[in-house]
Design a protein around this motif. Sequence first.
Motif, PDB file in Angstrom:
ATOM      1  N   LEU A 237      19.734  11.385  -7.050  1.00  0.00           N
ATOM      2  CA  LEU A 237      20.386  10.164  -6.415  1.00  0.00           C
ATOM      3  C   LEU A 237      19.434   8.899  -6.104  1.00  0.00           C
ATOM      4  N   ASP A 238      19.688   7.993  -7.086  1.00  0.00           N
ATOM      5  CA  ASP A 238      18.726   6.939  -7.043  1.00  0.00           C
ATOM      6  C   ASP A 238      19.391   5.833  -6.186  1.00  0.00           C
ATOM      7  N   MET A 239      18.861   5.105  -5.208  1.00  0.00           N
ATOM      8  CA  MET A 239      19.653   4.086  -4.645  1.00  0.00           C
ATOM      9  C   MET A 239      18.738   2.961  -4.271  1.00  0.00           C
ATOM     10  N   GLU A 240      19.031   1.381  -4.136  1.00  0.00           N
ATOM     11  CA  GLU A 240      18.326   0.459  -3.720  1.00  0.00           C
ATOM     12  C   GLU A 240      19.213  -0.507  -2.892  1.00  0.00           C
ATOM     13  N   ASP A 474      -9.359  -2.816   7.441  1.00  0.00           N
ATOM     14  CA  ASP A 474      -9.914  -1.680   6.664  1.00  0.00           C
ATOM     15  C   ASP A 474      -8.900  -1.106   5.955  1.00  0.00           C
ATOM     16  N   PRO A 475      -9.006  -0.873   4.457  1.00  0.00           N
ATOM     17  CA  PRO A 475      -8.015  -0.407   3.907  1.00  0.00           C
ATOM     18  C   PRO A 475      -7.732   1.053   4.259  1.00  0.00           C
ATOM     19  N   LEU A 476      -8.473   1.661   4.809  1.00  0.00           N
ATOM     20  CA  LEU A 476      -8.217   3.157   5.034  1.00  0.00           C
ATOM     21  C   LEU A 476      -7.044   3.177   6.254  1.00  0.00           C
ATOM     22  N   GLU A 477      -6.833   2.095   7.107  1.00  0.00           N
ATOM     23  CA  GLU A 477      -6.205   1.847   8.240  1.00  0.00           C
ATOM     24  C   GLU A 477      -4.588   1.446   7.920  1.00  0.00           C
ATOM     25  N   VAL A 478      -4.529   0.917   6.567  1.00  0.00           N
ATOM     26  CA  VAL A 478      -3.272   0.338   6.086  1.00  0.00           C
ATOM     27  C   VAL A 478      -2.396   1.165   5.905  1.00  0.00           C
ATOM     28  N   LEU A 479      -0.925   1.250   6.442  1.00  0.00           N
ATOM     29  CA  LEU A 479      -0.054   2.096   6.261  1.00  0.00           C
ATOM     30  C   LEU A 479       1.115   1.148   5.357  1.00  0.00           C
ATOM     31  N   GLY A 480       1.963   2.199   4.591  1.00  0.00           N
ATOM     32  CA  GLY A 480       3.054   1.554   3.849  1.00  0.00           C
ATOM     33  C   GLY A 480       4.295   1.638   4.633  1.00  0.00           C
ATOM     34  N   ASN A 481       5.220   0.943   4.315  1.00  0.00           N
ATOM     35  CA  ASN A 481       6.668   0.998   4.518  1.00  0.00           C
ATOM     36  C   ASN A 481       7.084   2.182   3.609  1.00  0.00           C
ATOM     37  N   GLN A 482       6.513   3.361   3.569  1.00  0.00           N
ATOM     38  CA  GLN A 482       7.149   4.387   2.616  1.00  0.00           C
ATOM     39  C   GLN A 482       7.550   5.631   3.655  1.00  0.00           C
ATOM     40  N   TYR A 483       8.352   6.498   2.918  1.00  0.00           N
ATOM     41  CA  TYR A 483       9.024   7.524   3.717  1.00  0.00           C
ATOM     42  C   TYR A 483       9.466   8.565   2.936  1.00  0.00           C
ATOM     43  N   ASP A 484       9.438   9.817   3.263  1.00  0.00           N
ATOM     44  CA  ASP A 484       9.902  10.935   2.787  1.00  0.00           C
ATOM     45  C   ASP A 484      11.051  11.679   3.499  1.00  0.00           C
ATOM     46  N   LEU A 485      11.676  12.503   3.121  1.00  0.00           N
ATOM     47  CA  LEU A 485      12.619  13.253   3.998  1.00  0.00           C
ATOM     48  C   LEU A 485      12.225  14.673   3.502  1.00  0.00           C
ATOM     49  N   PHE A 530       9.599 -11.288  -9.501  1.00  0.00           N
ATOM     50  CA  PHE A 530       9.422 -11.699  -8.373  1.00  0.00           C
ATOM     51  C   PHE A 530       8.986 -12.959  -8.101  1.00  0.00           C
ATOM     52  N   GLN A 531       8.822 -13.729  -9.011  1.00  0.00           N
ATOM     53  CA  GLN A 531       8.460 -15.233  -8.651  1.00  0.00           C
ATOM     54  C   GLN A 531       9.682 -16.166  -8.647  1.00  0.00           C
ATOM     55  N   TYR A 532      10.768 -15.526  -8.890  1.00  0.00           N
ATOM     56  CA  TYR A 532      12.061 -16.286  -8.877  1.00  0.00           C
ATOM     57  C   TYR A 532      13.086 -15.915  -7.841  1.00  0.00           C
ATOM     58  N   GLY A 533      12.569 -15.857  -6.557  1.00  0.00           N
ATOM     59  CA  GLY A 533      13.464 -15.727  -5.560  1.00  0.00           C
ATOM     60  C   GLY A 533      13.819 -14.163  -5.164  1.00  0.00           C
ATOM     61  N   ALA A 534      12.894 -13.371  -5.024  1.00  0.00           N
ATOM     62  CA  ALA A 534      13.104 -11.928  -5.060  1.00  0.00           C
ATOM     63  C   ALA A 534      13.631 -11.782  -3.497  1.00  0.00           C
ATOM     64  N   PRO A 535      14.305 -10.808  -3.352  1.00  0.00           N
ATOM     65  CA  PRO A 535      14.726 -10.875  -1.841  1.00  0.00           C
ATOM     66  C   PRO A 535      14.000  -9.525  -1.463  1.00  0.00           C
ATOM     67  N   PRO A 536      13.996  -9.380   0.188  1.00  0.00           N
ATOM     68  CA  PRO A 536      13.335  -8.063   0.537  1.00  0.00           C
ATOM     69  C   PRO A 536      14.163  -6.832   0.052  1.00  0.00           C
ATOM     70  N   HIS A 537      13.579  -5.952  -0.208  1.00  0.00           N
ATOM     71  CA  HIS A 537      14.627  -4.784  -0.573  1.00  0.00           C
ATOM     72  C   HIS A 537      13.888  -3.391  -0.497  1.00  0.00           C
ATOM     73  N   GLY A 538      14.570  -2.373  -0.629  1.00  0.00           N
ATOM     74  CA  GLY A 538      14.288  -1.083  -0.427  1.00  0.00           C
ATOM     75  C   GLY A 538      15.264  -0.006  -0.911  1.00  0.00           C
ATOM     76  N   GLY A 539      14.753   1.393  -0.997  1.00  0.00           N
ATOM     77  CA  GLY A 539      15.598   2.428  -1.351  1.00  0.00           C
ATOM     78  C   GLY A 539      14.906   3.812  -1.382  1.00  0.00           C
ATOM     79  N   CYS A 540      15.401   4.865  -1.959  1.00  0.00           N
ATOM     80  CA  CYS A 540      14.871   5.953  -1.995  1.00  0.00           C
ATOM     81  C   CYS A 540      15.685   6.788  -3.153  1.00  0.00           C
TER      82      CYS A 540
END
Length: 597
Positions: A237-240, A474-485, A530-540
């Motif tokens: 089930l893909d969503m965005e 420090d790259p090793l301290e960079v966290l992403g807005n990524q998530y798993d269930l 993404f150079q033409y007005g991309a909105p913030p977006h996310g999904g799973c």
Amino acid sequence: MHVYRSHTCAELNASNVGETVRLSGWVHRIRDHGGILFVDLRDHYGVTQVLCDPDSPVFSEMEKVRSEWCIRIDGVVKARDADLVNPKLPTGEIEVFVRDLEVLGAAKELPLMVFGDQEYPEETRLRYRYLDLRREVMQRNMILRSNVVADLRKRMWAKGFNEFQTPIITASSPEGARDFLVPSRLHPGKFYALPQAPQQFKQLLMVSGFDKYFQIAPCFRDEDPRADRSPTDFYQLDMEMSFVTQQDIFDVMEPVIADMFDTFGEGRRSNRDWPQISYRDAALWYGTDKPDLRNPIRMQDVSEHFRGSGFAIFAKLLEQEGNEVRAIPAPKGGSRKFCDRMNKFAQQEGLPGMGYIFWREAGDGMEAAGPLAKNIGPERTEAIRQQLGLGVGDAAFFLGGRPKTFERVAGKARTVIWEETPKDPADENWREQFMFAWIVDFPIYEQDEETGRIDFEHNPFSMPQGGMEALAGDPLEVLGNQYDLACNGYELVSGAIRNHRPEIMFKAFEIAGYDEAEVRKRFGGLVNAFQYGAPPHGGCALGIDRAVMILAGEENIREVMLFPMNQRAEDLMMGAPSEPSNEQLRELSLRILPQEG
């Protein structure tokens, strides 16, 4: 009357007594009781008992019928004697006396039996999958799967999502696995790819102005098989969504998934307050980023109690930066026999062993026992006991070194300890639960210990927490807005808030050693959009096969897939993969080179 049936094999009951009916189905079981033939006739819907005796005009023909023959019968519905009623069947009050018989499809000697619970090798089951699928448990699993998909669709539509279909033949996509490539006849030497996921297309839908998208999407990945993963294809089930935060995704998906599990969970309980656990905490507490929270054991860092202690192995390890000592509490595991068994388990997993301490009664109090207790002394041992919240009859096991070298084994040990130690009454039905948790704050980068090179550890298309500013540190301290269930030890959902800013994307890839030209070459369609007005977006995406596997109580994903490949990615029934003909190769401008060695 209909040419094949007036009723299904689940419809007839006492109200039909005296009627002439027509049934079609498969011969499930035959019993000969002194010249009277009793046949359980089965179709997709259920089973009806039919009987035939020498008074029937087709008795001699019925004697020739064998298991899994497909037949049509005409007969008269009769009530069963009261002591012969079968309350387990919807049709258990009646039986049908056969007056006419037609064989619709005879069956050869069967390579596997449909009736009963016999176990057959998986290779046999997959080669004759059409017979395997006739079995009751497989019918039940596939109907469950169909109902789950319908339920998910209904819930997503109810939340204002639109269903769109994305291409199946496309370009290679960076999903972290090998692509299945498709040679192009019209463009010799070039290849399409089957999509590992609709990732780039669903992001492009957001750029196109569609606010909420979902799809029951087929995905194709050339992966090594596991019990919970298909080696070729799967559905999700893909969503965005556009203009959303991470919490917005959670708020949408939690009721969809929780209600679906409540609907099909057959009374099994699920938690409703889903915790959000950081990736680092999950690794520390559970040894995995897909923890089974039905098991309440949490591991802890106890390095300070061993630093400079009399246990030289751990004390020396802790002199090196990056090393830790972690403890696995084992409530009610406090016997030398159990401790020795767990030590052997660690050795079987490739480690030298596991240190342990267990606490037993001593006079009016307790004492700590085991080699570690003797080496570190009573004060440190007591501090460990208090930190872990343990008492008489309990134990703790210890692993040390760089966490990544032992976390996997520690996680497995945590599972074994919980499964093999006595439970409190409240925990005895722990298997009859679904326990969900969001795993968040995934690190984007990792460093190769040998080369020192920085590369992506997780999804490179996640928006870094803190944006461009975070990438300056420090790259090793960079966290992403990524998530798993996680659910019951499986990864059920994976997703992210996407990196929709080209300048941040170029910088993120630059840190991992990819220049802007390489990013544009590999992901040009997405970068250009993404150079033409991309909105913030996310999904799973929710793994449908895996969700149905959990709901069905199966441990192998092939038990809930209609026509799966075997563990060598072969379709034994259809003969895939197969060798192409010379004509096909010429059309595609391809030549097969002989394998070396």
